[in-house]
Scaffold this active site. Structure first.
Site, PDB file in Angstrom:
ATOM      1  N   GLY A  72       0.840  -1.192   0.000  1.00  0.00           N
ATOM      2  CA  GLY A  72       0.000   0.000   0.000  1.00  0.00           C
ATOM      3  C   GLY A  72       0.876   1.243   0.000  1.00  0.00           C
ATOM      4  O   GLY A  72       1.990   1.250  -0.520  1.00  0.00           O
ATOM      5  N   SER A  73       0.384   2.276   0.696  1.00  0.00           N
ATOM      6  CA  SER A  73       0.998   3.594   0.545  1.00  0.00           C
ATOM      7  C   SER A  73       2.424   3.701   1.084  1.00  0.00           C
ATOM      8  O   SER A  73       3.123   4.652   0.746  1.00  0.00           O
ATOM      9  CB  SER A  73       0.141   4.635   1.254  1.00  0.00           C
ATOM     10  N   THR A  74       2.859   2.775   1.921  1.00  0.00           N
ATOM     11  CA  THR A  74       4.243   2.881   2.395  1.00  0.00           C
ATOM     12  C   THR A  74       5.204   2.857   1.216  1.00  0.00           C
ATOM     13  O   THR A  74       6.318   3.360   1.292  1.00  0.00           O
ATOM     14  CB  THR A  74       4.591   1.734   3.364  1.00  0.00           C
TER      15      THR A  74
END
Lengths: 369, 643
Positions: free
Chosen positions: B304-306
């Protein structure tokens, strides 16, 4: 007095034979100690029990070796027929008064120690064949004199040994008979059928005895029944595998403790594989090859044909038995009770092997008369 | 007369002609036999040892071998994680047992074993049978004191894990024969197991095995048979902190499972590695198989956004953007081919810093396009994604990162914001360490050294730089971007009073193998970060799967990160920013050791009164209260630190 041991002019004791015999005997002393100490501690309360006895046999063997060295080997020919009779007598005696071990009578018990007549008979056979093949050399091409007579005489021994029964020794005798008649230039067309008949008879002997059959099937696939008839083979394989290239170190075998019966006699080669590794195995094999090659050199340089045949017979007997014992240990042949010459514990075997070395050395230092 | 005959007779007379070639033939045959023996021995001893070994092993683990004295596993401070405790094993010599029925009955009662089985053994015609190995100590003592003839007792080493479930999945465990079957116990079994310890059995006259002399067994030289010790980089106290906070956080959020991993960024040493639910290796059979995985290295999930952190770092390093480069974020909706990308909150134009701060998928997709698939892929590879790190533990995953040739426009976009790619937490902290330490990708490791029983170091791991991924400048800019996330963006819940924190949140959906799409309501909430920003002491990843109360990474994993980092910094003796020192707020000391407390009280000038021993269980004042002048903090410690 020591003059009797002096080599003839231009002749000498073969150093290769001496060194290889000393090496193999030394390995034997070490391995007998290593393999038998736990067993002897248990049975006799003395870890050195077997070692001591082995040392005693070694001394007897050396005395016997010096004894045969002190007489010119050509004099042996006078003893051929008495020796043959004594051989027959011993082989008959063992069938009557022999110790019954597991259904086989192979040992004559003399109280303090016991001995194995068949071990002696093998060498008497060699002596007889060397003499006879030399004597009948002119008629060696004839069927009756060159071929049948030797088969009859040797056959007596083989049959008596098979009656014990000692299948391994009988096989060795037949192989030596075959090899000596071959170099004695008995006609090949007689020898080939003999070879085929012998193989057929051996197969018959296997099939008629259940335990032999089991050994054979176990040999064909020991892993099928690892706790049954294949037991010894598997244990032997494990010993080799545990040893690897360098071995576990002298005295560090774990197989000898519980899993490999007869570790100090018939399966001593497996323990060599475990404790001394593949390197040790190769060294021992090289020891036998050196002994074989140097002795055959002595044989081909012997002053007469009798000496040639005699040395040939002695060394083939040793090398063949060593090869077969090792082949059993690594699983190439089915299990049979053969000792590893010089190395296995077993008095008669050690004494006769050393005596044979005496004969070989005798021929090597003797000149033409 | 044939000529052949005359030759023979001549040779006899002069003795020159020996049957030379016939002798050679026989010699060749015998030498061939020797050669065959050599080849077979070579096969047995060198080429195909395995088969025989399998059988040998079975045999050696039968009646005639004692359990191995395995090496000890220590943490970095010398605390024992896996040890041996001598426990009595009970055997019998059936030949000496006077009343087999009575004895079998007694044994089955005391040891709660089936009576029939015992009776069969006791009545056998052998002279050595095991009754119960590693028996219950109380029962063994009672039996020993009742002095039953024919029974014997041998101490054998039992594998014990004194910290219970602490990093159970990392250490692993051993089976009944003391052979490692999971974790470090499995992976380093060859080093830990030591030499075969033979029980000195001999054969009696009938070929039965008997025990020769018990004193020999007691005399077995421990050093000669012990395995090698393993020292880990893990700090068991940091591990305590991580596990406790992880459990607390996951339970609070109603999550199913989770993991956390803490790394030292300059060296790549793993300080802690936790997988929840925990497994107690002392009693592993009671825990389900799926919980036995070492999740931070095994579980590859969509980040995801990491992932945007690594996207931004790559783009800045590649000089395609700088932190202030602006992108039009299309008011939250962007069509790429047949797909539509959405942002949670519609935004107009954002800088790179803001794209990371607000976690804009559209912004990320545009940065990705600017770099191009080949360049972006090359950087991801350099950060170590899609490859095993080689940490030296069993069961590591490589994650999934398809080659750029397989990326279409949509894949390039989704991979830019962390979908369509999977990573392990170990890969995340390793890559993030490169950002935190000035640009070096370090090889992560968990084994510090291996020590033989005599105390010699057999093998030692040293920090190893795999490659330089980004420049110092890029690293510095990324630190600021990530610090901004925690101070002003989605990661506010990871703030720690007195310390600067850099981080990034991640919320990914969980793929549903049945539908081929994603589960509608199952998320993976994550937070990756490091602290203090200027000179990071720790880099950490926290991942929670399927939390029910909240789903966003910042709300679920952020607070766990904060709880862990705060205590770990305290444990490491890191000093907070000056303005906070004057206030002297009471920290949460629970789980700390006496040593930690004393160092803290000395550096802070706080008076303490310590009661008990072990780990902090209660404290006064409560965490967060102000410490007044001259106040004495009373701290109570307890031996077993309860998670």
């Amino acid at each position: 007095m020591l003059k009797i041991f002096e080599p003839a002019k231009g002749r000498n004791y073969d150093i290769g034979v001496i060194l290889s015999a000393v090496f193999l005997t030394a390995v034997g002393v070490l391995m007998v100690y290593s393999t038998s100490s736990v067993y002897s501690m248990e049975n006799f309360g003395d870890p050195n029990y077997y070692l001591k006895r082995h040392a005693m046999y070694l001394a007897l063997g050396l005395i016997s070796m010096l004894a045969v060295l002190s007489i010119d080997y050509r004099v042996y020919r006078k003893l051929v027929y008495p020796a043959y009779i004594v051989g027959i007598a011993l082989l008959v005696a063992v069938l009557i008064i022999g110790k019954d071990v597991g259904g086989a009578r192979r040992w004559i018990d003399l109280g303090a120690f016991s001995f194995q007549p068949s071990e002696i008979a093998k060498y008497i056979l060699v002596l007889y064949l060397a003499h006879s093949l030399t004597k009948k050399r002119d008629k060696v091409d004839s069927f009756v004199v060159g071929f049948a007579s030797h088969i009859m005489v040797a056959g007596m021994y083989v049959i008596l040994v098979l009656l014990e029964p000692d299948f391994g020794t009988a096989t060795t005798m037949i192989a030596v008979l075959f090899a000596m008649m071959f170099i004695g230039e008995v006609r090949i067309r007689y020898l080939v059928p003999l070879g085929l008949i012998s193989v057929a008879l051996l197969c018959l002997a296997v099939l008629t005895k259940g335990y032999r059959m089991r050994r054979i099937t176990a040999y064909l696939d020991p892993w099928q029944d690892p706790l049954g008839a294949g037991y010894q083979s598997i244990q032997s394989f494990i010993a080799f595998a545990l040893g690897g290239v360098y071995g576990t170190g002298l005295g560090d075998s774990s197989q000898k403790l519980f899993f490999l019966p007869q570790a100090h006699t018939d399966f001593i080669f497996s323990i060599i594989g475990e404790e001394l590794g593949f390197i040790g195995v190769v060294l021992v094999i090289l020891g036998f090859i050196v002994l074989l090659v140097r002795s055959l050199r002595v044989s081909l340089r012997a002053p007469d044909l009798f000496g040639c045949y005699l040395v040939f017979g002695c060394v083939v007997l040793i090398a063949l038995q060593a090869g077969m014992n090792m082949a059993v240990a690594v699983g190439l042949f089915p299990t049979k009770g053969l000792t590893l010459p010089f190395i296995s514990y077993g008095g008669t075997s050690l004494i006769t092997s050393l005596t044979a070395v005496g004969v070989i050395l005798n021929v090597s230092r003797s000149g033409i008369k | 007369m044939k000529p052949k005959r005359s030759v023979k007779r001549m040779s006899l007379a002069r003795d020159l002609d020996k049957p030379r070639w016939r002798v050679f033939i026989i010699a060749a045959l015998i030498i061939a036999l020797f050669a065959m023996v050599s080849v077979k021995a070579l096969e047995l001893q060198v080429l195909d040892r395995e088969r025989a070994f399998k059988i040998a092993r079975k045999q050696h683990h039968g009646t005639s071998t004692l359990l191995p004295r395995r090496g000890t596993i220590y943490d970095r401070n010398g605390r024992e994680l896996a040890i041996n405790v001598d426990v009595k094993s009970i055997y019998a010599n059936p030949k000496k047992v006077k009343d087999p029925n009575q004895t079998a009955k007694l044994l089955s009662e005391k040891l709660s074993l089936p009576e029939k089985k015992i009776q069969k053994r006791v009545a056998s015609n052998k002279s050595f049978v095991w009754i119960k190995r590693l028996a219950d100590s109380k029962a063994a003592e009672e039996l020993q004191s009742s002095d039953i003839e024919g029974l014997g007792f041998i101490p054998e080493p039992k594998r014990v894990y004194p910290n219970g479930s602490l990093m159970g999945q990392v250490i692993g465990f051993t089976d009944v024969d003391s052979i490692g079957i999971e974790g470090i116990e499995y992976h380093y079994d060859g080093l830990l197991i030591g030499k075969t310890r033979k029980l000195t059995l001999k054969r009696d006259a009938r070929g039965h095995k008997i025990l020769s002399d018990l004193s020999e067994i007691h005399d077995i030289d421990k050093d000669k048979t012990s395995g090698q010790d393993i020292v880990l980089t893990i700090d068991s106290q940091i591990q305590h902190i991580v596990e406790r906070q992880l459990k607390e956080g996951i339970e609070e959020m109603g999550g199913e499972k989770g993991m956390a991993i803490v790394m030292k960024p300059e060296t790549g040493e793993i300080l802690a590695m936790a997988s929840y639910p925990f497994v107690d290796p002392n009693d592993f059979s009671k825990f389900p198989q799926q919980n036995r995985r070492n999740l931070p290295i095994w579980y590859a999930h969509e980040p995801g956004s990491t992932m945007k952190v690594f996207l931004a770092a790559s783009a800045i390093e590649d000089k395609k953007v700088n932190p202030n480069s602006k992108f039009n974020c299309e008011n939250g909706r962007r069509k790429i081919g047949s797909a539509v990308i959405k942002d949670i909150k519609p935004r107009g134009t954002l800088t790179v810093t803001e794209i990371v701060q607000y976690s804009s998928n559209i912004g990320a997709s545009k940065i990705g396009e600017l770099m191009g698939r080949d360049k972006y892929y090359t950087y991801l590879k350099k950060f170590g994604f899609g490859e095993k790190t080689g940490i030296g533990l069993p069961g590591e995953s490589r994650g999934q990162l398809a080659g750029p040739r397989k990326w279409g426009a949509i894949e390039l976009a989704t991979i830019s914001f962390g979908q369509g790619v999977s990573v392990t937490s170990l890969q995340l902290v390793t890559a993030l360490s490169a950002i935190a330490n000035g640009g070096y990708l370090m090889k992560p490791y968990v084994i510090e050294k291996i020590v033989d029983p005599e105390g010699n170091i057999v093998e030692e791991n040293k920090p190893e730089v795999i490659t330089r991924v980004i420049s110092y400048d890029t690293s510095h800019q990324m630190k600021q971007i990530m610090q901004n996330v925690v101070e002003n963006g989605t990661g506010k819940k990871a703030q720690i009073p007195g310390f600067s924190v850099a981080g990034k949140t991640g919320t990914a959906q969980i793929p549903d193998p049945k539908s081929g799409g994603y589960h509608p309501d199952r998320y993976i909430a994550s937070f990756i970060g490091f602290t203090p920003v200027e000179d990071p002491e720790i880099v950490m990843a926290v991942v929670v799967e399927a939390p029910r109360k909240k789903t966003h990474g910042g709300s679920v994993a952020g607070p766990i990160f904060k709880q862990i980092a705060e205590k770990v910094l305290f444990h490491m003796g890191a000093s907070p920013n000056k303005e906070l020192v004057g206030m002297k707020v009471m920290p949460d000391l629970s789980g700390m050791s006496v040593r930690d407390i004393l160092i803290w009280s000395e550096t802070e000038g706080v008076k303490v009164e310590v009661k008990g021993s072990g780990y902090v269980a209660n404290q006064k004042p409560e965490p967060g209260d102000l410490i007044k002048e001259g106040m004495v903090c009373s701290i109570e410690l307890k031996q077993k630190y309860d998670l």
